[in-house]
Scaffold this motif. Structure first.
Motif, PDB file in Angstrom:
ATOM      1  N   LEU A 821       1.040  -1.298   0.013  1.00 55.42           N
ATOM      2  CA  LEU A 821      -0.016  -0.011  -0.067  1.00 55.42           C
ATOM      3  C   LEU A 821       0.772   1.341  -0.229  1.00 55.42           C
ATOM      4  O   LEU A 821       0.399   2.310  -0.439  1.00 55.42           O
ATOM      5  N   ALA A 822       1.869   1.217   0.866  1.00 53.22           N
ATOM      6  CA  ALA A 822       2.796   2.176   0.775  1.00 53.22           C
ATOM      7  C   ALA A 822       3.407   2.904  -0.578  1.00 53.22           C
ATOM      8  O   ALA A 822       3.761   3.923  -1.106  1.00 53.22           O
ATOM      9  N   ALA A 823       3.942   1.680  -1.303  1.00 53.67           N
ATOM     10  CA  ALA A 823       4.431   1.708  -2.770  1.00 53.67           C
ATOM     11  C   ALA A 823       3.441   2.185  -3.715  1.00 53.67           C
ATOM     12  O   ALA A 823       3.936   2.919  -4.418  1.00 53.67           O
ATOM     13  N   ALA A 829       5.079   1.316  -6.947  1.00 46.58           N
ATOM     14  CA  ALA A 829       4.767  -0.023  -7.041  1.00 46.58           C
ATOM     15  C   ALA A 829       4.439  -0.298  -8.830  1.00 46.58           C
ATOM     16  O   ALA A 829       4.301   0.639  -9.656  1.00 46.58           O
ATOM     17  N   ALA A 830       4.644  -1.540  -8.974  1.00 46.75           N
ATOM     18  CA  ALA A 830       4.367  -1.826 -10.422  1.00 46.75           C
ATOM     19  C   ALA A 830       2.744  -1.840 -10.777  1.00 46.75           C
ATOM     20  O   ALA A 830       2.511  -1.545 -12.039  1.00 46.75           O
ATOM     21  N   ASP A 831       1.761  -1.959  -9.707  1.00 47.57           N
ATOM     22  CA  ASP A 831       0.769  -1.838 -10.197  1.00 47.57           C
ATOM     23  C   ASP A 831       0.089  -0.250 -10.316  1.00 47.57           C
ATOM     24  O   ASP A 831      -0.965  -0.146 -11.194  1.00 47.57           O
ATOM     25  N   ASN A 832       0.891   0.612  -9.911  1.00 53.37           N
ATOM     26  CA  ASN A 832       0.885   1.975 -10.170  1.00 53.37           C
ATOM     27  C   ASN A 832       1.268   2.398 -11.544  1.00 53.37           C
ATOM     28  O   ASN A 832       2.564   2.733 -11.771  1.00 53.37           O
ATOM     29  N   GLU A 833       0.483   2.078 -12.566  1.00 46.90           N
ATOM     30  CA  GLU A 833       1.028   2.375 -13.998  1.00 46.90           C
ATOM     31  C   GLU A 833       1.529   3.709 -14.341  1.00 46.90           C
ATOM     32  O   GLU A 833       2.866   3.796 -14.919  1.00 46.90           O
TER      33      GLU A 833
END
Length: 995
Positions: A821-823, A829-833
């Motif tokens: 969640l912090a990333a 984070a990789a999910d945050n394109e």
């Protein structure tokens, strides 16, 4: 919020009192605020902001500090701004006066009056203004709560400075983020990012702490198990650490349990041998004990035979003492009677000693009769004694009156002396209060000046740092530009070479019998051949990619150079051309002056208290002086009455006391004689009764001694034993009897007699054998205990390690969840394109709302040509989500807002400002804004565009708004009829209003 009236006195360029009727100006919906450059158009808006928030807009404040006073104002005119407005259904009047340095009322020089603020509210029921507050802080909080906006938001939403929004259109994502962050207060989302990052670090540290504790337990298990256990070569946080530690612990526990089993077997054998040795030792010791017991009993019997004569004498002495005990009551009675007789004789002699000789020979009845006669004479003096006591009270009262008279004289004298110096004392105390008040006002002024000065110093330091970086940035930009030109030239050269040798590439694909792609022939008699240095398509593509990379680097370096120049320009505008050292020195001096003024002002409360104490003391002394005068007058009457009563009592007492010095002395003499006679009569009577009791006691004692078998009472007394002697003699008799019985019992025991007939026992040899067996037992028990402790310690440590692994599992899950969640919120984070942070995401949503609200007005201003759109794309290495583009309906293409022309930039920024005003208003709680101001920018519009912009502004009246345009464009005076003109002159500017 609707403005009604503004009154300005000695503010900015206005030397005198000026008045603005916004109700009359806003009746038409659109009004013009115009005047020549420098006349003071923007100062009218500054006065509105100052009345509401106590400060002017940021850029003007940093330029002029808090020196709001007009240079054209007279020395006796105080700067004042009064604003009347309606907000949240309440009609308010705010009056503010900044600090004012004025001439002193007495003497020469100047003094500083502190800032003043008033808030009044109109009561519709009473049809009158009512005071609400005079506190700067309370009024500031009240205004901010009612408007729902900070000063920065108000200046962006109500005053609409066009220059700021033009920069906003051309700014990069970071600059837009800073402005939107101030307006929409997204600090809570940034705080959420920080909180998640901190929580991730905290949980990671806790996981590592748990692994460290687990490894520490593993080391303890290794120390307990010795070389049996091997630890895994893993560090805290490594995967598989928990499983490796638990596996090694299981192996160690199994090995230690085998050791414990062997130790139990060795201990059992040692215990059997030890028990046998202990039984043998007990038998030998018992035999030795019985043999010793028989020998000791024989020795005790011999000693008893030697003391038999003394025992018979003690028995006879005890028998005579028992007979004498029958005479003891008579002896005690006679001794008590003799003691009472002696006491009575002594009391009689003592009671008769103070009496005259004639009374010592009298009997008890004669003494009692004399005591009664004296008491009757004493009763006749009660009235005289009351009169004597009253006379003493009168004397004491007169003494008190004299003492009060002297005290009142002291009060009057002290009050007159103190009041004589009152004017001097009050003047000195008031001077101290004034000095502390001046220091407090000076401290407030210096405190207001410190923040702008510190901002200028920070800007100067930034300016110096950026100036040093500017040359490097320029060199990098020039070098990047040259590299981009060189790469482009290299690419074009390769492209030209490839076009020249394109025939060789086409010939490489020719096939006999197949038509040529260029001419269509099926025969190829002389196909072209590749020569040395031939450029193919791959080389051209590599050159093109190198050119594009160099051009992107050039654009990035130029963008950074532009940002650096813009930041340097802002810092230079903030700090000016003053050297940093000079600004630092001025800031330090201002801080020192502030500290001195604050220290001087700290004495204000004490000075006020001392002055109030002195005034209360003056009032008290005046009251004491008046009360003392009243008491002096009342004492004269009281003194005359006391003198008359004293003369009457003295005549009565002279007759009553006779030859005595006083009635009390005579009464005391009679009381003493009566008491002595009574005591003597009682003592004589008691002595006679004690003599008779002593005689009776002697007769009873002689009779008791004869009956007990004694010739005389003295013989009976000699036979008596005291308690200690009787107890000691009885103890000796009892001890003889017990010893005799014990010796007979021991000699009669069959076991003891049997043991005496056996050979002598040898306990030393048996003890050595038992000691050897006990040593073997202790060794085996120690080995067993060590194995048991090792097993117990390993079990406990293993159980604790198992619990730690089980307890750490949820923490590991929490760490994984928080880290993801912090990333995500930090954009890593990789999910945050789009690599977008949480705060940027919120600001992007706000910017999307602003763009939508601005487009509704921009399409009307541009006749449907332009539309503002929000973009989430990343710009270089900057943040994503804060892009702003304009769509041109004529071309159908989307382009950057920095490409707009001057006039297009104006109405685009105006639409953006109006849209932002709507969004910020909704964000602030939906406060209705009925009065808006637009500052400059209309000179860049053509006639048609100006008409369209004015139509958009005029449409704001649909919501009952009034819009003020601040401009010096001459054409607007013809188009807008309601006007407020600012006329400047040598004595200051004045306002002229035309509705």
């Amino acid at each position: 919020m609707r403005l009604h009236r503004l009154d300005i006195t000695a503010f900015g360029p206005f030397g005198g009192a000026q008045h603005v009727d916004f109700d009359a100006l806003g009746a038409a919906g659109l009004f013009l605020l115009h005047g020549p450059t420098g006349a003071g158009k923007t100062s009218v808006l500054d006065a509105v902001c100052y009345a509401l928030y106590g400060t002017v807009p940021g850029a003007r404040q940093s330029g002029q500090g808090m020196n709001l006073r007009s240079d054209h104002a007279g020395p006796g005119t105080r700067t004042e701004v009064r604003l009347e407005l309606t907000v949240a259904g309440r009609r308010l009047e705010i009056t503010r006066q900044p600090p004012w340095e004025r001439p002193k009322l007495r003497g020469t020089g100047t003094t500083v009056d502190k800032a003043q603020t008033w808030l009044r509210e109109y009561d519709t029921t009473a049809r009158a203004w009512k005071d609400r507050s005079r506190s700067h802080q309370e009024i500031g909080e009240e205004v901010t709560q009612l408007l729902g906006m900070s000063r920065e938001q108000f200046c962006q939403v109500v005053l609409l400075p066009q220059g700021d929004f033009a920069r906003f259109l051309r700014a990069d994502a970071e600059a837009r983020g800073r402005l939107l962050g101030r307006l929409f207060d997204t600090r809570r989302f940034a705080d959420a990012e920080k909180r998640l990052a901190e929580r991730r670090r905290t949980t990671e540290a806790r996981v590592r702490e748990g692994d460290t504790a687990l490894l520490a337990d593993a080391h303890r298990m290794q120390q307990a198990a010795g070389a049996v256990m091997e630890l895994p070569e893993l560090a805290p946080g490594d995967p598989g650490l928990a499983e490796a530690v638990l596996g090694a612990a299981a192996i160690a526990r199994s090995t230690v349990r085998e050791r414990l089993t062997h130790a139990h077997l060795r201990l059992g054998a040692a215990e059997s041998a030890h028990a046998e040795a202990q039984r043998a030792l007990a038998d030998v010791r018992e035999l030795a004990r019985l043999q010793g017991r028989f020998a000791a009993a024989q020795e005790r019997a011999e000693r008893l035979r030697e003391r038999a004569g003394a025992h018979r004498e003690a028995l006879d002495r005890m028998e005579r003492a028992r007979k004498a005990e029958a005479v003891t009551p008579a002896l005690d009675l006679r001794e008590e009677a003799e003691r009472e007789h002696r006491r009575a004789a002594w009391a009689k002699a003592r009671a008769l000693d103070p009496l005259p000789a004639a009374d010592t020979e009298a009997g008890a009845s004669a003494l009692a009769a004399a005591a009664r006669r004296t008491a009757e004479e004493l009763g006749g003096l009660d009235a005289a004694r009351r009169a004597e006591r009253r006379l003493a009270e009168l004397v004491e009262e007169r003494t008190g009156l004299d003492r009060q008279e002297r005290a009142d004289e002291d009060v009057l004298r002290e009050a007159d002396a103190w009041l004589a110096d009152w004017d001097t004392t009050r003047a000195a105390l008031q001077a101290r209060v004034d000095a502390a008040q001046d220091a407090a006002t000076r401290a407030e002024q210096l405190a207001v000046r410190r923040e702008p000065m510190e901002r200028r110093l920070t800007a100067a330091r930034t300016r110096d740092a950026l100036t040093a970086d500017l040359a490097d940035a320029q060199d990098r930009a020039r070098a990047a530009g040259q590299r981009a030109l060189d790469a482009r030239a290299h690419w074009l050269d390769l492209k030209e070479q490839r076009l020249t040798g394109i025939a060789a590439e086409l010939a490489a694909h020719l096939t006999a019998g197949e038509p040529c792609a260029v001419c269509g022939a099926t025969e190829h008699p002389a196909p072209a051949r590749k020569v040395a240095g031939h450029v193919d398509r791959e080389a051209e593509d590599r050159a093109l990619a190198a050119h594009q990379r160099a051009d992107e680097q050039r654009a990035e370096d130029e963008r950074r150079l532009g940002v650096l120049r813009e930041t340097l320009a802002a810092a230079t505008a903030e700090a000016g051309d003053i050297p940093t050292g000079q600004l630092a020195a001025e800031t330090d001096e201002l801080a020192r002056q502030y500290v001195r003024a604050r220290d001087d002002a700290s004495a204000l409360h004490a000075a006020h208290e001392e002055l109030r104490h002195a005034e209360r003391e003056r009032e008290q002394r005046l009251a004491d002086r008046q009360q003392a005068a009243v008491r002096v007058a009342s004492r004269l009457t009281r003194r005359d009455g006391l003198e008359r009563e004293q003369a009457s009592l003295q005549a009565e007492l002279t007759q009553a006391r006779g030859a005595a010095e006083s009635v009390a002395a005579r009464a005391a003499h009679l009381e003493r004689r009566a008491a002595l006679l009574t005591r003597a009569a009682d003592a004589v009577r008691a002595a006679e009764e004690a003599a008779q009791r002593l005689k009776d006691a002697d007769a009873r004692l002689a009779d008791a001694a004869y009956r007990a078998g004694f010739d005389t009472p003295e013989a009976a007394t000699a036979a008596l034993l005291d308690t200690a002697a009787h107890r000691e003699l009885q103890h000796r008799l009892d001890a003889w009897q017990h010893e005799e019985a014990a010796v007979r019992a021991v000699l009669a025991e069959p076991d003891t007699a049997e043991a005496a007939r056996r050979p002598a026992a040898d306990p030393a040899a048996a003890e050595r054998t038992a000691a050897t067996a006990e040593q073997r037992l202790r060794t085996a028990a120690s080995a067993r205990d060590a194995a048991a402790r090792c097993r117990t310690e390993l079990d406990g440590l293993s159980a604790r390690a198992t619990r730690a692994v089980r307890d750490l599992a949820p923490l590991r899950d929490e760490y994984d969840r928080v880290a993801r969640l912090a990333a995500l919120t930090a954009g890593t984070a990789a999910d945050n394109e789009r690599k977008m942070r949480l705060e940027s995401y919120v600001l992007a949503a706000r910017l999307e709302q602003v763009a939508a609200a601005a487009t509704a007005r921009l399409q009307r201003m541009s006749s449907g040509r332009y539309t503002l759109v929000h973009s989430d794309d990343r710009s270089g290495r900057g943040r994503s989500g804060l892009g702003l583009h304009v769509v041109d309906a004529w071309t159908g293409r989307e382009r950057d807002t920095a490409t707009l022309s001057g006039g297009e930039t104006f109405f685009a920024s105006l639409a953006l400002a109006l849209g932002l005003a709507d969004v910020v208003t909704d964000e602030a709680g939906g406060v209705r804004l009925d009065t808006l101001f637009i500052d400059e920018g209309f000179g860049s519009l053509d006639d048609q565009t100006l008409d369209e912009v004015l139509d958009v502004l005029d449409s704001l009246r649909e919501r009952d708004r009034s819009v003020g345009i601040v401009s010096h464009v001459a054409d607007l005076r013809r188009r807008v009829h309601a006007q407020l003109e600012v006329v400047k002159g040598r004595s200051g500017s004045v306002l002229r209003q035309r509705a």
